[in-house]
Structure formats: structure tokens, C-alpha cells
Design an enzyme around this catalytic site. Structure first.
Site, mmCIF file in Angstrom:
data_model
loop_
_atom_site.group_PDB
_atom_site.id
_atom_site.type_symbol
_atom_site.label_atom_id
_atom_site.label_comp_id
_atom_site.label_asym_id
_atom_site.label_seq_id
_atom_site.Cartn_x
_atom_site.Cartn_y
_atom_site.Cartn_z
ATOM 1 C CE LYS A 1 -3.871 -2.372 2.295
ATOM 2 N NZ LYS A 1 -4.774 -2.356 3.490
ATOM 3 C CG ASN B 1 -3.630 -2.170 6.976
ATOM 4 O OD1 ASN B 1 -3.501 -1.749 5.819
ATOM 5 N ND2 ASN B 1 -4.642 -2.935 7.344
ATOM 6 C CD GLU C 1 -8.251 -9.821 -3.459
ATOM 7 O OE1 GLU C 1 -9.074 -9.263 -2.717
ATOM 8 O OE2 GLU C 1 -7.141 -10.244 -3.045
ATOM 9 C CG HIS D 1 -5.015 -6.633 -0.240
ATOM 10 N ND1 HIS D 1 -6.205 -6.822 0.436
ATOM 11 C CD2 HIS D 1 -5.028 -7.488 -1.289
ATOM 12 C CE1 HIS D 1 -6.920 -7.754 -0.203
ATOM 13 N NE2 HIS D 1 -6.226 -8.169 -1.252
ATOM 14 C CE1 TYR E 1 -9.337 -3.611 0.832
ATOM 15 C CE2 TYR E 1 -8.626 -1.515 -0.077
ATOM 16 C CZ TYR E 1 -8.336 -2.697 0.572
ATOM 17 O OH TYR E 1 -7.046 -2.976 0.966
HETATM 18 P P1 GDP Z 1 -7.500 -7.207 5.663
HETATM 19 O O1 GDP Z 1 -7.945 -8.367 4.825
HETATM 20 O O2 GDP Z 1 -6.691 -7.638 6.875
HETATM 21 O O3 GDP Z 1 -6.774 -6.123 4.880
HETATM 22 O O4 GDP Z 1 -8.810 -6.524 6.306
HETATM 23 P P2 GDP Z 1 -10.271 -6.170 5.737
HETATM 24 O O5 GDP Z 1 -10.554 -6.931 4.469
HETATM 25 O O6 GDP Z 1 -11.221 -6.320 6.885
HETATM 26 O O7 GDP Z 1 -10.191 -4.605 5.422
HETATM 27 C C1 GDP Z 1 -9.562 -4.151 4.252
HETATM 28 C C2 GDP Z 1 -8.781 -2.888 4.549
HETATM 29 O O8 GDP Z 1 -9.673 -1.835 4.883
HETATM 30 C C3 GDP Z 1 -7.829 -2.977 5.743
HETATM 31 O O9 GDP Z 1 -6.584 -3.574 5.425
HETATM 32 C C4 GDP Z 1 -7.667 -1.520 6.105
HETATM 33 O O10 GDP Z 1 -6.755 -0.867 5.200
HETATM 34 C C5 GDP Z 1 -9.065 -0.988 5.841
HETATM 35 N N1 GDP Z 1 -9.896 -1.021 7.069
HETATM 36 C C6 GDP Z 1 -10.602 -2.056 7.574
HETATM 37 N N2 GDP Z 1 -11.229 -1.706 8.711
HETATM 38 C C7 GDP Z 1 -10.918 -0.396 8.928
HETATM 39 C C8 GDP Z 1 -11.251 0.561 9.940
HETATM 40 O O11 GDP Z 1 -11.978 0.287 10.905
HETATM 41 N N3 GDP Z 1 -10.721 1.817 9.803
HETATM 42 C C9 GDP Z 1 -9.918 2.159 8.753
HETATM 43 N N4 GDP Z 1 -9.442 3.404 8.684
HETATM 44 N N5 GDP Z 1 -9.569 1.293 7.787
HETATM 45 C C10 GDP Z 1 -10.061 0.038 7.866
#
Ligand code: GDP
Length: 147
Positions: free
Chosen positions: A9, A112, A126, A115, A49
């Protein structure tokens, strides 16, 4: 043998951590089959997303993911999908274990680092989303026999 999709990212690019994160993948024994930088637009972020589009933080994710180009990587190996998710660590870096990529390189959920596809079905979708036909290449390395 599985292939999975990784995105480094914008915070990884901005903080010059691209090489260190790729080294983690290579050190694990995963093979890089595709690698490119891409400037994401709204359409691909909304597709990638789509399950988060109703969340209040979605505009923030969009702005974050467009800040710089991302690095898209296709990596393969035995159990690559689960292995890369384990290397990646928990979504929220404050909960990610030390030793994981997010545990070692990130502080907050707003940035973070990485991905990684979360299932075989997602990985297939993907990889097609980020790589065109012919951009993911298969090849043999002398080390294939020893990882
Ligand atoms: P991942 O598979 O671990 O990346 O997690 P998810 O699929 O649940 O979420 C996708 C991405 O959305 C995450 O890696 C974060 O960059 C973002 N994200 C998810 N939850 C949050 C949140 O509560 N706050 C913010 N700012 N970003 C979030």
C-alpha cells in the site's frame, strides 16, 4: 501450489519499505511471479473494497489507496494464501503480532502496509483484477527443490 495477490500500500512506498517487505516474502520461500507498480483509481478501489463501501471510513481508504502508486505482487508457493495472511498479521497493526509484517512495520489501521488475498476464490479474482494476461509468469528456480 497456490498463487496469491499482494498489494504493498502507499504507506509502504512512502516509507521506503518496499524492499524490506518483499524480502520477507522471498525469505519465507515464496516465489515472485508478477510484480508491478500501479496508480489505483476510484473504480478499482471500489471494486476491490466493495464490501467496505458502506463504512464511514471508506472515503479515507480511497484517499489512502490513491496517495501513491501501489506495488502489486503475485506470489506462489505451498499454501501461499494462508501463509501470506499469517506473514501479514492482523488487520489492525496494534493487534498484529511482532514478527508479522503489520506487527513490525505499522502502528494504526489507517496505514497497514499490505493487502493479501484471504481465500483461494478471492486470490483468483484479485489476481485477474490487478494483472493482465501474460503478466504473471511461471518459471523454475534451482531453489524450488529445497523450499
Ligand atoms: P484485511 O484483509 O486484513 O486487509 O482486512 P479487511 O478486508 O477487513 O479490510 C480491508 C482494509 O480496509 C484494511 O486492510 C484496512 O486498510 C481498511 N480497514 C478495515 N477496517 C478499517 C477501519 O476500521 N478503519 C480504517 N481506517 N480502515 C479500515
Amino acid at each position: 501450489m497456490e498463487t496469491t495477490l499482494i498489494l504493498l500500500k502507499p504507506d509502504t512506498v512512502e516509507r521506503s519499505l518496499v524492499g524490506q517487505v518483499i524480502s520477507r516474502l522471498e525469505n519465507k520461500g515464496l516465489k515472485i511471479n508478477g510484480l508491478k507498480m500501479m496508480q489505483l483509481d476510484d473504480a478499482i478501489i471500489e471494486e476491490h473494497y466493495d464490501f467496505l463501501m458502506d463504512k464511514p471510513f471508506f472515503p479515507g481508504i480511497k484517499a489512502y489507496m490513491k496517495r501513491t502508486p501501489v506495488v502489486a505482487i503475485a506470489v506462489s508457493g505451498a499454501n501461499a494464501i494462508a501463509t501470506v495472511r499469517n506473514l501479514t498479521g492482523a488487520t489492525n497493526p496494534s493487534e498484529a503480532l511482532p514478527g508479522s509484517i503489520r506487527g513490525d512495520f505499522a502502528l494504526t489501521i489507517d496505514a497497514n502496509i499490505i493487502h493479501a488475498s484471504d481465500s483461494a476464490e478471492t486470490a483468483e479474482k484479485e489476481l485477474k483484477r490487478f494483472f493482465n494476461e501474460g503478466e504473471v509468469v511461471e518459471y523454475t528456480k534451482v531453489t524450488d527443490a529445497v523450499v
